[in-house]
Design a protein around this motif. Structure first.
Motif, PDB file in Angstrom:
ATOM      1  N   GLN A  47       0.627  -4.916  -0.096  1.00  0.00           N
ATOM      2  CA  GLN A  47       0.907  -3.708   0.667  1.00  0.00           C
ATOM      3  C   GLN A  47      -0.286  -2.752   0.622  1.00  0.00           C
ATOM      4  N   ARG A  48      -0.879  -2.606  -0.578  1.00  0.00           N
ATOM      5  CA  ARG A  48      -2.052  -1.724  -0.721  1.00  0.00           C
ATOM      6  C   ARG A  48      -3.226  -2.229   0.119  1.00  0.00           C
ATOM      7  N   LEU A  49      -3.454  -3.529   0.092  1.00  0.00           N
ATOM      8  CA  LEU A  49      -4.560  -4.112   0.861  1.00  0.00           C
ATOM      9  C   LEU A  49      -4.364  -3.900   2.360  1.00  0.00           C
ATOM     10  N   ILE A  50      -3.126  -4.082   2.812  1.00  0.00           N
ATOM     11  CA  ILE A  50      -2.834  -3.881   4.236  1.00  0.00           C
ATOM     12  C   ILE A  50      -3.036  -2.421   4.624  1.00  0.00           C
ATOM     13  N   GLU A  51      -2.549  -1.516   3.781  1.00  0.00           N
ATOM     14  CA  GLU A  51      -2.679  -0.082   4.065  1.00  0.00           C
ATOM     15  C   GLU A  51      -4.134   0.379   4.056  1.00  0.00           C
ATOM     16  N   SER A  52      -4.960  -0.342   3.284  1.00  0.00           N
ATOM     17  CA  SER A  52      -6.386   0.035   3.238  1.00  0.00           C
ATOM     18  C   SER A  52      -7.194  -0.626   4.356  1.00  0.00           C
ATOM     19  N   GLY A  53      -6.501  -1.369   5.246  1.00  0.00           N
ATOM     20  CA  GLY A  53      -7.168  -1.922   6.433  1.00  0.00           C
ATOM     21  C   GLY A  53      -7.617  -3.363   6.317  1.00  0.00           C
ATOM     22  N   ALA A  54      -7.174  -4.071   5.284  1.00  0.00           N
ATOM     23  CA  ALA A  54      -7.569  -5.479   5.133  1.00  0.00           C
ATOM     24  C   ALA A  54      -7.017  -6.298   6.300  1.00  0.00           C
ATOM     25  N   CYS A  55      -7.795  -7.297   6.714  1.00  0.00           N
ATOM     26  CA  CYS A  55      -7.403  -8.135   7.851  1.00  0.00           C
ATOM     27  C   CYS A  55      -6.381  -9.186   7.424  1.00  0.00           C
ATOM     28  N   VAL A  56      -5.190  -9.167   8.050  1.00  0.00           N
ATOM     29  CA  VAL A  56      -4.155 -10.130   7.675  1.00  0.00           C
ATOM     30  C   VAL A  56      -4.333 -11.469   8.386  1.00  0.00           C
ATOM     31  N   ASN A  57      -5.264 -11.506   9.353  1.00  0.00           N
ATOM     32  CA  ASN A  57      -5.505 -12.763  10.066  1.00  0.00           C
ATOM     33  C   ASN A  57      -6.826 -13.409   9.659  1.00  0.00           C
TER      34      ASN A  57
END
Length: 267
Positions: free
Chosen positions: A25-35
């Motif tokens: 969740q933290r990585l996604i919120e910090s803009g990490a690419c999920v693809n």
């Protein structure tokens, strides 16, 4: 979500595999690419699905992960979820539009479910329209896979749903597989559903040719070769063929005694 470049495994991949939902969740919120894809075209959604990490799958899908991304082998996250036998992940991916039938000649989610032996996954995939005769160039049909792995529950679900018991892979039928793995219960089930004991593979061999003389499988084939199927059994197989794929629903609605419905449903 923007496209990403090929890389080695990322922190998103690691968190997804380990089921570290807070970190993900933290990585996604910090803009990490999920693809983000690895050199094998594996996305974080692939690894989360393969590990049965349902919460991580949910987070990734909500963040825009491609539900039908394909890795270098052509597998989608749904294939991987079926391989893990995670029914919750399978349901989640399907609810987000995952395709149950991929292009021809690649292993389908149904193949993977049969390989893992998850009859619940097999049943769910069939309910949402999985192609029972999907043909993989290496494995053949899902029925071939289930027989080769001796997953009798999966075999029964496939056959009851109307899978072609005599489908061939290089002329090799499910009965050839059953003979090779020396499984009498499997041999009897396939024959009861109309399996052809005289079918020949590309080497000209019948299923019984793959059994040892005097072994239990050999005696089983010998019995069926000497004993014609009963008229009731022949009628059952013929009627089941006539009802076609997913014929159980039609059989249940017939205006006949419940005992006959049970017989036709192999209960």
């Amino acid at each position: 979500m923007a496209d990403c470049f090929w890389v080695e495994r990322t922190p998103v991949h690691e968190a997804a595999q380990r089921g570290e939902t807070l970190q993900l969740q933290r990585l996604i919120e910090s803009g990490a690419c999920v693809n983000q894809v690895t050199v094998d075209s594996i996305t974080p959604l692939h690894v989360a699905s393969l590990q049965g990490q349902t919460q991580c799958v949910q987070l990734l899908l909500a963040a825009g992960a491609r539900v039908d991304a394909r890795n270098i082998d052509g597998s989608t996250p749904l294939c991987d979820a079926c391989a893990s036998g995670s029914i919750e992940c399978v349901k989640l991916l399907l609810s987000h539009g995952a395709k149950v039938n991929p292009p021809l000649y690649t292993a389908s989610p149904l193949h993977e479910a049969c390989m893992s032996g998850s009859s619940e996954c097999v049943r769910l995939l069939i309910d949402v329209g999985a192609n029972l005769e999907a043909h993989d160039c290496h494995f053949g049909t899902p029925l071939h896979v289930a027989c080769a792995r001796e997953h009798l529950d999966c075999v029964k679900v496939l056959l009851n749903a109307g899978a072609n018991v005599n489908a061939a892979k290089l002329h090799e039928t499910a009965l050839h597989h059953a003979a090779k793995v020396k499984n009498v219960d499997l041999i009897e089930m396939l024959i009861e559903f109309g399996g052809n004991i005289y079918a020949r593979d590309n080497r000209g061999k019948k299923p019984s040719d793959y059994t040892w003389s005097s072994s239990a499988p050999a005696k089983c084939f010998e019995y069926y070769e000497k004993t014609p199927l009963t008229l009731s059994q022949l009628c059952r197989v013929s009627l089941r063929k006539a009802t076609g794929v997913r014929g159980l629903e039609k059989i249940a609605k017939l205006n006949i005694p419940p005992r006959l419905i049970d017989f036709l449903s192999y209960n």
